[in-house]
Design a protein around this motif. Structure first.
Motif, PDB file in Angstrom:
ATOM      1  N   GLN A  87     -21.669 -16.295  80.892  1.00  0.00           N
ATOM      2  CA  GLN A  87     -21.481 -14.980  80.281  1.00  0.00           C
ATOM      3  C   GLN A  87     -20.010 -14.742  79.972  1.00  0.00           C
ATOM      4  OE1 GLN A  87     -23.184 -12.191  83.039  1.00  0.00           O
ATOM      5  NE2 GLN A  87     -25.131 -12.093  81.963  1.00  0.00           N
ATOM      6  N   MET A  88     -19.158 -15.055  80.935  1.00  0.00           N
ATOM      7  CA  MET A  88     -17.731 -14.837  80.722  1.00  0.00           C
ATOM      8  C   MET A  88     -17.187 -15.723  79.615  1.00  0.00           C
ATOM      9  SD  MET A  88     -15.964 -13.998  84.413  1.00  0.00           S
ATOM     10  CE  MET A  88     -16.915 -15.056  85.506  1.00  0.00           C
ATOM     11  N   PHE A  89     -17.760 -16.916  79.465  1.00  0.00           N
ATOM     12  CA  PHE A  89     -17.336 -17.805  78.383  1.00  0.00           C
ATOM     13  C   PHE A  89     -17.777 -17.251  77.028  1.00  0.00           C
ATOM     14  CE2 PHE A  89     -18.423 -21.397  75.542  1.00  0.00           C
ATOM     15  CZ  PHE A  89     -17.140 -21.884  75.325  1.00  0.00           C
ATOM     16  N   VAL A  90     -19.065 -16.949  76.911  1.00  0.00           N
ATOM     17  CA  VAL A  90     -19.613 -16.476  75.627  1.00  0.00           C
ATOM     18  C   VAL A  90     -19.021 -15.128  75.251  1.00  0.00           C
ATOM     19  CG1 VAL A  90     -21.721 -15.747  74.443  1.00  0.00           C
ATOM     20  CG2 VAL A  90     -21.752 -17.777  75.904  1.00  0.00           C
ATOM     21  N   CYS A 108     -13.500 -16.921  83.153  1.00  0.00           N
ATOM     22  CA  CYS A 108     -12.887 -15.850  82.365  1.00  0.00           C
ATOM     23  C   CYS A 108     -11.788 -16.420  81.468  1.00  0.00           C
ATOM     24  CB  CYS A 108     -12.323 -14.776  83.289  1.00  0.00           C
ATOM     25  SG  CYS A 108     -11.606 -13.350  82.415  1.00  0.00           S
ATOM     26  N   ALA A 109     -10.990 -17.323  82.026  1.00  0.00           N
ATOM     27  CA  ALA A 109      -9.928 -17.954  81.240  1.00  0.00           C
ATOM     28  C   ALA A 109     -10.512 -18.728  80.060  1.00  0.00           C
ATOM     29  CB  ALA A 109      -9.099 -18.884  82.125  1.00  0.00           C
ATOM     30  N   SER A 110     -11.638 -19.405  80.283  1.00  0.00           N
ATOM     31  CA  SER A 110     -12.267 -20.155  79.188  1.00  0.00           C
ATOM     32  C   SER A 110     -12.722 -19.205  78.086  1.00  0.00           C
ATOM     33  CB  SER A 110     -13.448 -20.975  79.707  1.00  0.00           C
ATOM     34  OG  SER A 110     -14.556 -20.156  80.045  1.00  0.00           O
ATOM     35  N   GLY A 111     -13.185 -18.004  78.482  1.00  0.00           N
ATOM     36  CA  GLY A 111     -13.558 -17.002  77.490  1.00  0.00           C
ATOM     37  C   GLY A 111     -12.359 -16.524  76.692  1.00  0.00           C
ATOM     38  N   LEU A 112     -11.235 -16.351  77.371  1.00  0.00           N
ATOM     39  CA  LEU A 112     -10.008 -15.937  76.682  1.00  0.00           C
ATOM     40  C   LEU A 112      -9.517 -17.025  75.726  1.00  0.00           C
ATOM     41  CD1 LEU A 112      -8.068 -14.257  79.654  1.00  0.00           C
ATOM     42  CD2 LEU A 112      -9.463 -13.157  77.899  1.00  0.00           C
ATOM     43  N   VAL A 113      -9.651 -18.282  76.144  1.00  0.00           N
ATOM     44  CA  VAL A 113      -9.253 -19.400  75.276  1.00  0.00           C
ATOM     45  C   VAL A 113     -10.198 -19.494  74.083  1.00  0.00           C
ATOM     46  CG1 VAL A 113      -8.869 -21.891  75.141  1.00  0.00           C
ATOM     47  CG2 VAL A 113      -8.216 -20.650  77.207  1.00  0.00           C
ATOM     48  N   LEU A 114     -11.488 -19.218  74.315  1.00  0.00           N
ATOM     49  CA  LEU A 114     -12.448 -19.194  73.208  1.00  0.00           C
ATOM     50  C   LEU A 114     -12.054 -18.123  72.186  1.00  0.00           C
ATOM     51  CD1 LEU A 114     -15.133 -20.077  71.918  1.00  0.00           C
ATOM     52  CD2 LEU A 114     -16.282 -18.365  73.351  1.00  0.00           C
ATOM     53  N   PHE A 115     -11.645 -16.968  72.688  1.00  0.00           N
ATOM     54  CA  PHE A 115     -11.172 -15.901  71.796  1.00  0.00           C
ATOM     55  C   PHE A 115      -9.943 -16.370  71.007  1.00  0.00           C
ATOM     56  CE2 PHE A 115      -8.465 -12.256  70.862  1.00  0.00           C
ATOM     57  CZ  PHE A 115      -9.350 -11.414  70.206  1.00  0.00           C
ATOM     58  N   ASN A 116      -9.062 -17.096  71.686  1.00  0.00           N
ATOM     59  CA  ASN A 116      -7.867 -17.649  71.037  1.00  0.00           C
ATOM     60  C   ASN A 116      -8.268 -18.591  69.911  1.00  0.00           C
ATOM     61  OD1 ASN A 116      -5.360 -18.701  70.370  1.00  0.00           O
ATOM     62  ND2 ASN A 116      -4.751 -19.112  72.467  1.00  0.00           N
ATOM     63  N   PHE A 117      -9.284 -19.420  70.165  1.00  0.00           N
ATOM     64  CA  PHE A 117      -9.783 -20.334  69.136  1.00  0.00           C
ATOM     65  C   PHE A 117     -10.289 -19.564  67.924  1.00  0.00           C
ATOM     66  CE2 PHE A 117     -13.963 -21.728  67.513  1.00  0.00           C
ATOM     67  CZ  PHE A 117     -13.528 -22.726  66.645  1.00  0.00           C
ATOM     68  N   LYS A 146      -8.256 -25.630  70.650  1.00  0.00           N
ATOM     69  CA  LYS A 146      -8.488 -24.526  71.579  1.00  0.00           C
ATOM     70  C   LYS A 146      -9.955 -24.444  71.993  1.00  0.00           C
ATOM     71  CE  LYS A 146      -4.495 -23.012  72.449  1.00  0.00           C
ATOM     72  NZ  LYS A 146      -3.972 -23.138  73.820  1.00  0.00           N
ATOM     73  N   LEU A 147     -10.853 -24.751  71.080  1.00  0.00           N
ATOM     74  CA  LEU A 147     -12.274 -24.775  71.420  1.00  0.00           C
ATOM     75  C   LEU A 147     -12.544 -25.873  72.443  1.00  0.00           C
ATOM     76  CD1 LEU A 147     -15.184 -23.855  71.049  1.00  0.00           C
ATOM     77  CD2 LEU A 147     -15.346 -25.422  69.080  1.00  0.00           C
ATOM     78  N   LYS A 148     -11.936 -27.029  72.226  1.00  0.00           N
ATOM     79  CA  LYS A 148     -12.104 -28.147  73.152  1.00  0.00           C
ATOM     80  C   LYS A 148     -11.558 -27.794  74.522  1.00  0.00           C
ATOM     81  CE  LYS A 148     -11.142 -33.089  73.623  1.00  0.00           C
ATOM     82  NZ  LYS A 148     -10.508 -34.281  72.990  1.00  0.00           N
ATOM     83  N   GLN A 149     -10.397 -27.150  74.556  1.00  0.00           N
ATOM     84  CA  GLN A 149      -9.799 -26.771  75.832  1.00  0.00           C
ATOM     85  C   GLN A 149     -10.632 -25.704  76.537  1.00  0.00           C
ATOM     86  OE1 GLN A 149      -5.784 -25.681  74.779  1.00  0.00           O
ATOM     87  NE2 GLN A 149      -5.069 -27.797  74.807  1.00  0.00           N
ATOM     88  N   ALA A 150     -11.217 -24.786  75.777  1.00  0.00           N
ATOM     89  CA  ALA A 150     -12.081 -23.763  76.363  1.00  0.00           C
ATOM     90  C   ALA A 150     -13.291 -24.412  77.035  1.00  0.00           C
ATOM     91  CB  ALA A 150     -12.550 -22.777  75.291  1.00  0.00           C
ATOM     92  N   ILE A 151     -13.861 -25.423  76.388  1.00  0.00           N
ATOM     93  CA  ILE A 151     -15.031 -26.119  76.938  1.00  0.00           C
ATOM     94  C   ILE A 151     -14.637 -26.927  78.176  1.00  0.00           C
ATOM     95  CG2 ILE A 151     -16.747 -27.911  76.475  1.00  0.00           C
ATOM     96  CD1 ILE A 151     -16.767 -26.935  73.549  1.00  0.00           C
ATOM     97  N   ILE A 152     -13.461 -27.540  78.161  1.00  0.00           N
ATOM     98  CA  ILE A 152     -12.986 -28.298  79.324  1.00  0.00           C
ATOM     99  C   ILE A 152     -12.826 -27.367  80.530  1.00  0.00           C
ATOM    100  CG2 ILE A 152     -10.964 -29.480  80.300  1.00  0.00           C
ATOM    101  CD1 ILE A 152     -10.572 -30.810  77.580  1.00  0.00           C
ATOM    102  N   ILE A 153     -12.204 -26.212  80.323  1.00  0.00           N
ATOM    103  CA  ILE A 153     -12.005 -25.259  81.425  1.00  0.00           C
ATOM    104  C   ILE A 153     -13.348 -24.733  81.912  1.00  0.00           C
ATOM    105  CG2 ILE A 153     -10.992 -23.026  82.042  1.00  0.00           C
ATOM    106  CD1 ILE A 153      -8.759 -23.631  80.011  1.00  0.00           C
ATOM    107  N   LEU A 154     -14.282 -24.497  80.982  1.00  0.00           N
ATOM    108  CA  LEU A 154     -15.629 -24.060  81.349  1.00  0.00           C
ATOM    109  C   LEU A 154     -16.330 -25.116  82.204  1.00  0.00           C
ATOM    110  CD1 LEU A 154     -18.062 -22.093  81.037  1.00  0.00           C
ATOM    111  CD2 LEU A 154     -18.675 -23.406  78.981  1.00  0.00           C
ATOM    112  N   ALA A 155     -16.160 -26.377  81.844  1.00  0.00           N
ATOM    113  CA  ALA A 155     -16.791 -27.465  82.593  1.00  0.00           C
ATOM    114  C   ALA A 155     -16.262 -27.522  84.025  1.00  0.00           C
ATOM    115  CB  ALA A 155     -16.549 -28.801  81.886  1.00  0.00           C
ATOM    116  N   ILE A 156     -14.959 -27.356  84.203  1.00  0.00           N
ATOM    117  CA  ILE A 156     -14.367 -27.345  85.543  1.00  0.00           C
ATOM    118  C   ILE A 156     -14.893 -26.146  86.330  1.00  0.00           C
ATOM    119  CG2 ILE A 156     -12.233 -27.227  86.880  1.00  0.00           C
ATOM    120  CD1 ILE A 156     -12.616 -29.833  85.330  1.00  0.00           C
ATOM    121  N   ALA A 157     -15.015 -24.995  85.660  1.00  0.00           N
ATOM    122  CA  ALA A 157     -15.559 -23.795  86.310  1.00  0.00           C
ATOM    123  C   ALA A 157     -16.995 -24.039  86.780  1.00  0.00           C
ATOM    124  CB  ALA A 157     -15.513 -22.606  85.345  1.00  0.00           C
ATOM    125  N   SER A 158     -17.767 -24.735  85.967  1.00  0.00           N
ATOM    126  CA  SER A 158     -19.163 -25.022  86.322  1.00  0.00           C
ATOM    127  C   SER A 158     -19.244 -25.956  87.522  1.00  0.00           C
ATOM    128  CB  SER A 158     -19.892 -25.640  85.123  1.00  0.00           C
ATOM    129  OG  SER A 158     -19.869 -24.761  84.004  1.00  0.00           O
TER     130      SER A 158
END
Length: 205
Positions: free
Chosen positions: A74-77, A128-137, A167-179
Motif C-alpha cells: 500500500q505504501m509503495f502504490v 514508505c521510502a519506496s513510495g516516495l521514490v516511486l513518486f520521484n519517478f 528511479k522506478l528500478k530503485q523504488a522496486i529494489i527498496i520495496l524488495a528489501i522492505a518485503s
C-alpha cells in the motif's frame, strides 16, 4: 546486484531518513497523545482484540505476513500520490505508540514488540521510502515527457521513460528489501517473540 542496492539506498537517502523521521514522530505523538486518541483508536484495538479472540484473525505466520505485506505494498502504490504513503506510515506509528502508552505492563508490551518490531519498523520505513521514490519517478517521467521535442508520441514516451526509469528500478529494489524484512519480522513475531519475552521475564522473576 549488491552495488545496485547500495546505489539505491545512497541516492535515496533523504527519502529513507524522512520516512524514519515520520515513523519516529508518529510513534512519539501516539504515545504522548494517548488520552486524546482514545476515542478514535480504542475501537480499533477492541475490534482487533475481539477478532483475535474469536478466531476471525489467526496469529499464524501466513496471516500476519499477508496483513503486513499488504501495508508494505500500500505504501509503495500510494506513492503515486505522495502524501498517502506518509499517511499510512503515520497511522501505523500512531497506533503502535497509542497501544504501548495504553498497556498495563509497559516492559512486557515492549518485549512483545521490539524483537520483530526492529525488522517490521525497518520494513515500513523502506516501504514508505519506496513510495516516495516511486513518486520521484513519476515526477521525473512527466517532467521529461513535457520537455520532449519528438513528433512521435511513442518515441517521446520511450525517451521520457528511459531518462527516469532508474528511479522506478530503485523504488522496486527498496520495496524488495522492505518485503524481505517483513518476512523476517513475521517469522520472529510468530515463532520467537513470545519465547524471547518469556525468557527475559523469567530472568527477573
Amino acid at each position: 546486484m549488491i552495488s545496485e542496492i547500495k546505489l539505491a539506498f545512497r541516492q535515496n537517502k533523504f527519502a529513507i531518513i524522512l520516512s524514519a523521521a515520520i515513523l519516529l514522530i508518529s510513534l512519539v505523538l501516539g504515545y504522548v497523545l494517548e488520552p486524546y486518541l482514545h476515542s478514535f483508536l480504542n475501537p480499533v484495538v477492541e475490534d482487533l482484540t475481539q477478532k483475535v479472540e474469536s478466531g476471525v484473525i489467526q496469529l499464524t505466520f501466513e496471516d500476519i505476513f499477508l496483513n503486513n505485506i499488504q501495508i508494505v505494498f500500500q505504501m509503495f502504490v500510494y506513492g503515486i500520490a505522495l502524501c498517502f504513503s506518509v499517511i499510512v506510515l503515520s497511522f501505523n506509528g500512531f497506533f503502535v505508540g497509542y497501544y504501548v502508552a495504553g498497556s498495563d505492563n509497559l516492559f512486557f508490551t515492549l518485549l512483545l514488540i521490539v524483537p520483530h518490531g526492529i525488522f517490521e519498523f525497518s520494513s515500513c520505513i523502506l516501504a514508505c521510502a519506496s513510495g516516495l521514490v516511486l513518486f520521484n519517478f513519476i515526477y521525473r517521467f512527466l517532467k521529461s515527457l513535457w520537455n520532449q521535442k519528438e513528433d512521435s508520441v511513442v518515441q517521446s514516451l520511450k525517451n521520457a521513460f528511459g531518462e527516469s526509469s532508474v528511479k522506478l528500478k530503485q523504488a522496486i529494489i527498496i520495496l524488495a528489501i522492505a518485503s524481505i524484512l517483513m518476512v523476517i519480522a513475521g517469522f520472529i513475531e510468530v515463532y520467537l517473540t513470545i519465547p524471547i519475552a518469556n525468557f527475559i521475564v523469567n530472568l527477573f522473576i
